[in-house]
Design an enzyme around this catalytic site. Structure first.
Site, mmCIF file in Angstrom:
data_model
loop_
_atom_site.group_PDB
_atom_site.id
_atom_site.type_symbol
_atom_site.label_atom_id
_atom_site.label_comp_id
_atom_site.label_asym_id
_atom_site.label_seq_id
_atom_site.Cartn_x
_atom_site.Cartn_y
_atom_site.Cartn_z
ATOM 1 N N GLU A 127 47.406 23.274 63.815
ATOM 2 C CA GLU A 127 47.853 23.533 62.436
ATOM 3 C C GLU A 127 47.459 24.952 62.035
ATOM 4 O OE1 GLU A 127 45.646 20.868 59.986
ATOM 5 O OE2 GLU A 127 46.832 19.113 60.528
ATOM 6 N N LYS A 129 45.603 27.708 59.923
ATOM 7 C CA LYS A 129 44.326 27.685 59.196
ATOM 8 C C LYS A 129 44.482 28.542 57.946
ATOM 9 C CE LYS A 129 39.377 28.419 59.864
ATOM 10 N NZ LYS A 129 39.145 29.044 58.576
ATOM 11 N N ASP A 131 43.681 30.402 54.544
ATOM 12 C CA ASP A 131 42.515 31.108 54.045
ATOM 13 C C ASP A 131 42.347 30.834 52.557
ATOM 14 O OD1 ASP A 131 40.373 32.659 54.369
ATOM 15 O OD2 ASP A 131 41.440 34.554 54.483
ATOM 16 N N TYR A 239 44.452 18.312 54.728
ATOM 17 C CA TYR A 239 44.349 18.354 56.194
ATOM 18 C C TYR A 239 43.366 17.356 56.788
ATOM 19 C CZ TYR A 239 40.566 21.602 55.022
ATOM 20 O OH TYR A 239 39.462 22.184 54.481
ATOM 21 N N LYS A 327 40.805 32.048 65.782
ATOM 22 C CA LYS A 327 41.002 33.081 64.756
ATOM 23 C C LYS A 327 41.934 34.192 65.229
ATOM 24 C CE LYS A 327 37.946 32.058 61.412
ATOM 25 N NZ LYS A 327 36.928 33.014 61.117
ATOM 26 N N CYS A 421 39.740 62.411 32.398
ATOM 27 C CA CYS A 421 40.952 61.736 32.837
ATOM 28 C C CYS A 421 41.847 62.743 33.577
ATOM 29 C CB CYS A 421 41.684 61.169 31.626
ATOM 30 S SG CYS A 421 43.324 60.566 32.030
ATOM 31 N N CYS A 424 45.130 63.500 31.305
ATOM 32 C CA CYS A 424 45.170 64.173 30.010
ATOM 33 C C CYS A 424 43.926 64.995 29.724
ATOM 34 C CB CYS A 424 45.379 63.155 28.883
ATOM 35 S SG CYS A 424 43.937 62.131 28.577
ATOM 36 N N CYS A 439 39.679 56.203 30.428
ATOM 37 C CA CYS A 439 40.061 57.409 29.703
ATOM 38 C C CYS A 439 39.982 57.085 28.218
ATOM 39 C CB CYS A 439 41.484 57.799 30.085
ATOM 40 S SG CYS A 439 42.236 58.945 28.925
ATOM 41 N N CYS A 445 47.172 60.319 25.979
ATOM 42 C CA CYS A 445 47.181 60.380 27.443
ATOM 43 C C CYS A 445 48.558 59.927 27.922
ATOM 44 C CB CYS A 445 46.097 59.470 28.006
ATOM 45 S SG CYS A 445 46.121 59.364 29.795
#
Ligand code: IVH
Length: 702
Positions: A127, A129, A131, A239, A327, A421, A424, A439, A445
């Site tokens: 099956e 796997k 995550d 599962y 894996k 920033c 700006c 900022c 900005c």
């Protein structure tokens, strides 16, 4: 060569003991980062390498195995905040295979252990796997009564209320022959596309983004407020079975059929394999399929199919002998980091981004990678000019895994976050306790202003079709759109313009006319959408709706927000009394109103647009209480029984007077008596008043 590079069997006993101590502490640290804080610092491959090193040394020096050895424990102890749940059967982890030999060895070991003849078949189920996070779901009398995370494998956290918000998970098991007790185990996860969309929404609201779907799923599941979990796109695959009061199936493939019939999604494609060759063929097929799967997988799992054989095989330390995880290698590549760029978001958040020499990572060209924030850069000591290892985590967002220090140029200097920033030039500041630098330029900005304008016209806000990013930028450059109200004067000003829209490249009379009509069609807008469109920090759609529902009209809302500046006064009280609006959200609202420029922008908009009062939507209810039968018992302190009843009904629940097998939840206030006892007897979920408030507050008509 130092002790940490010496092969395990060449260490002296003294060195081995020191290495085991170091590894135990290090692995415990990474376990906590991963399981408790959802913030892994190293990738799976590096983690696995530590675990394997520990195992190799323990194999060479069994007498030196420490009582706190990582091979004797799993994950991390649960976080405070959730009720602890002892697992009826321990939730184990899996041993790992990394090479084809590991897989053939696994099959050989199984056959030897079972004393099988050459010709005797041994079916193995393969099956994907996934995550995500493993979770245990308990059903009593066919009804979901408890859900728990894995925790340390022995004791997890009670996440029942959060799990109830996941549509994939059946709340009742249909059909006859469901054992009295059934525990289904599986993986809670997030689809990649939904994860990306969610991250984008969070970024647009100035929130923190998650590094990958796994972390996002973990964060969502461990919300103390299930209403928040409900807004996150979680899914589930079943599962395995945990405790069952009667056998469900003699084999894994038959168990899968039962799970599917009960309504559980299964991880596909799964395949029954006869030998190691078939397992490896499956592995390669899934690896090729990996980019197309809608969710992240980190490998495949092979399991002995027959349950009677599993029984005989049993366990080694904390993993079953009858299963193994094979894996995938992480997709990584090395390249040069040319520069650390800084992007400015709509709320002014500065996000550092790695500008990379383009490199192919597992079939995809990568030239940018997220660096998350300046703490992350400092922790990994990432510098311009470095050669770095880049990884496509979960196949999507490229990340910088680490620097290769031996290739660092002599003249490199640590990264310095900009004090201004980059868009700006306004001061960029990082407030105490914040990971993000912002900022302070607000709407002067251009990055923020343009991002805000884009948000303003987006679908859930003013929904102005045709006013895309490029055209906003063009109008901005020509000084035609600087704030939302300008859009509604655009048609008039365009007529007087020397560069009218219809004369711009890609535009004509018709398309220009269409845009002006699309804008005109939005001269009337309900208050909740106007509030959302303003793009105030932390004010997403749901919060905007809460505000509109509470204040109803624009004038009332505007007045109340200004009055709330006095934190001793009744307006502040009223604001923070709104269910789900805490002081932090309130403070962001007030910060918006404290800025005279924002008030001008708002008033300017209100002159152009008729802002209509909030209209409660017809209830299409998405509350976890929808369709459920509730019984109240005992005394509630926060609301009267009749208010509670009305609230439940508005969320689509039925309220009954007595407890029966048809009851889904019993809400038990103080001094609850026989009804609570009856509920316990029937295995009906009992909610405390706090549980009830969290659920009732969370329900939100769609
Ligand atoms: S079977 C005895 N099957 O991987 C353990 N686990 O690394 C039975 N996982 O804790 C687990 N997909 O959270 C199994 N198809 C799958 C899986 C799977 C993901 C997770 C699970 C487990 C972890 C072990």
């Amino acid at each position: 060569m130092t002790a940490s590079d010496t092969p395990a069997d060449q260490l002296t006993a003294l060195e081995a003991a020191a290495e085991l101590a170091r590894l135990s502490a290090l692995i415990a640290h990474h376990d906590r980062q991963y399981h408790q804080w959802d913030r892994p610092e190293i990738d799976d491959a590096a983690y696995d390498a530590l675990v394997r090193r520990n195992q190799a040394i323990e194999a060479a020096f069994p007498e030196l195995r420490r009582p706190d050895s990582p091979s004797l424990r799993l994950g991390a102890a649960p976080l405070a905040g959730f009720r602890k749940v002892a697992h009826a059967l321990p939730m184990l982890s899996l041993a790992n295979a990394f090479t084809p030999e590991d897989v053939t060895d696994f099959v050989t070991r199984l056959r030897r252990f079972l004393n099988m003849g050459e010709d005797e078949p041994l079916a193995l189920m393969a099956e994907p796997k996934i995550d995500g996070l493993s979770c245990s779901l308990r059903y009593h009398g066919g009804r979901l009564v408890q859900a728990a995370t894995r925790g340390d494998g022995t004791e997890g956290e009670d996440v029942t209320r959060n799990i109830l918000t996941i549509d994939d998970i059946p709340k009742e098991l249909p059909g006859a022959g469901v054992p009295e007790i059934v525990e289904v185990r599986g993986e809670v996860y997030m689809n990649r596309a939904e994860f990306l969309a969610m991250n984008q929404r969070r970024a647009a609201q100035g929130g923190e983004t998650f590094a990958n779907p796994r972390n996002a799923a973990a964060g969502a599941l461990r919300q103390l407020n299930p209403a928040i979990t409900a807004t996150r796109p979680l899914h589930f695959f079943g599962y395995a079975l945990g405790e069952v009061s009667a056998p469900v199936a003699p084999s894994h493939h038959e168990m899968r059929v039962r799970l599917a019939r009960w309504g559980f999604p299964l991880n596909e494609p799964a395949r029954l394999c006869a030998d190691a060759g078939a397992l490896l063929a499956y592995y390669h097929e899934i690896e090729a399929l990996r980019p197309e799967l809608p969710y992240d997988i980190d490998g495949v799992v092979y399991k002995v199919d027959r349950h009677d054989l599993r029984e005989r095989l049993g366990f080694v330390s904390r993993a079953p002998r009858w299963a193994i995880a094979h894996k995938f290698p992480a997709e990584q590549a090395r390249t040069r980091l040319k520069a650390i760029l800084v992007q400015v978001g709509r709320t002014g958040a500065l996000t550092p981004v790695a500008d990379l020499e383009p490199v192919n990572v597992g079939g995809v060209m990568v030239s940018r990678a997220t660096l998350h924030n300046e703490d992350e850069i400092a922790r990994k000591d990432i510098r311009a000019g470095d050669t770095v290892l880049v990884q496509r985590a979960g196949d999507v967002i490229p990340q910088v895994v680490r620097v290769l220090p031996e290739l660092r140029p002599a003249d490199s200097a640590p990264y310095q976050a900009p004090a201004q920033c980059p868009e700006c030039g306004s001061l960029a500041v990082r407030e105490d306790g914040e990971v993000v630098r912002r900022c302070t330029g607000g709407l002067i900005c251009p990055a923020q202003a343009m991002e805000r304008l884009r948000h303003f016209v987006s679908r859930d806000a003013f929904d102005i079709e045709g006013l895309g990013e490029k055209i906003i930028a063009a109008f901005w450059a020509d000084d035609l759109i600087r704030r939302p109200g300008d859009m509604f004067r655009l048609a008039v000003r365009d007529r007087e313009s020397l560069t009218p829209l219809r004369k711009r490249p890609g535009w004509g009379d018709k398309s220009a006319q269409n845009l002006f009509e699309a804008i005109e069609a939005r001269r009337q807008m309900p208050l909740d959408r106007v509030i959302y469109a303003l793009g105030i920090r932390q004010i997403g759609q749901a919060t905007a709706r809460l505000l509109a529902r509470n204040y109803l009209t624009y004038d009332a809302w505007r007045g109340a927000m200004q009055a709330a500046a006095d934190r001793e006064g009744p307006a502040w009280q009223e604001l923070t009394n709104i269910d789900q609006i805490g002081p932090a959200v309130a403070a962001d609202l007030l910060a918006f109103f404290a800025e005279p420029h924002n008030l001008e922008v708002l008033d300017d908009l209100a002159r152009e647009v008729r802002i209509t009062a909030f209209e409660p939507p017809v209830a299409v209810v998405t509350s976890p209480l929808a369709g459920k039968t509730l019984v109240f018992t005992g005394t509630l302190s926060a609301m009267s029984r009749s208010e509670a009843k009305a609230r439940a009904e508005s969320l689509g629940a039925k309220v009954a007077g007595s407890v029966s097998t048809k009851t889904h939840f019993v809400v038990a206030g103080a001094d609850s008596g026989s009804k609570a006892a009856k509920a316990r007897e029937l295995g009906v979920t009992i909610l405390s008043e706090a549980d009830w408030l969290a659920l009732a507050g969370g329900g939100e008509p769609a």
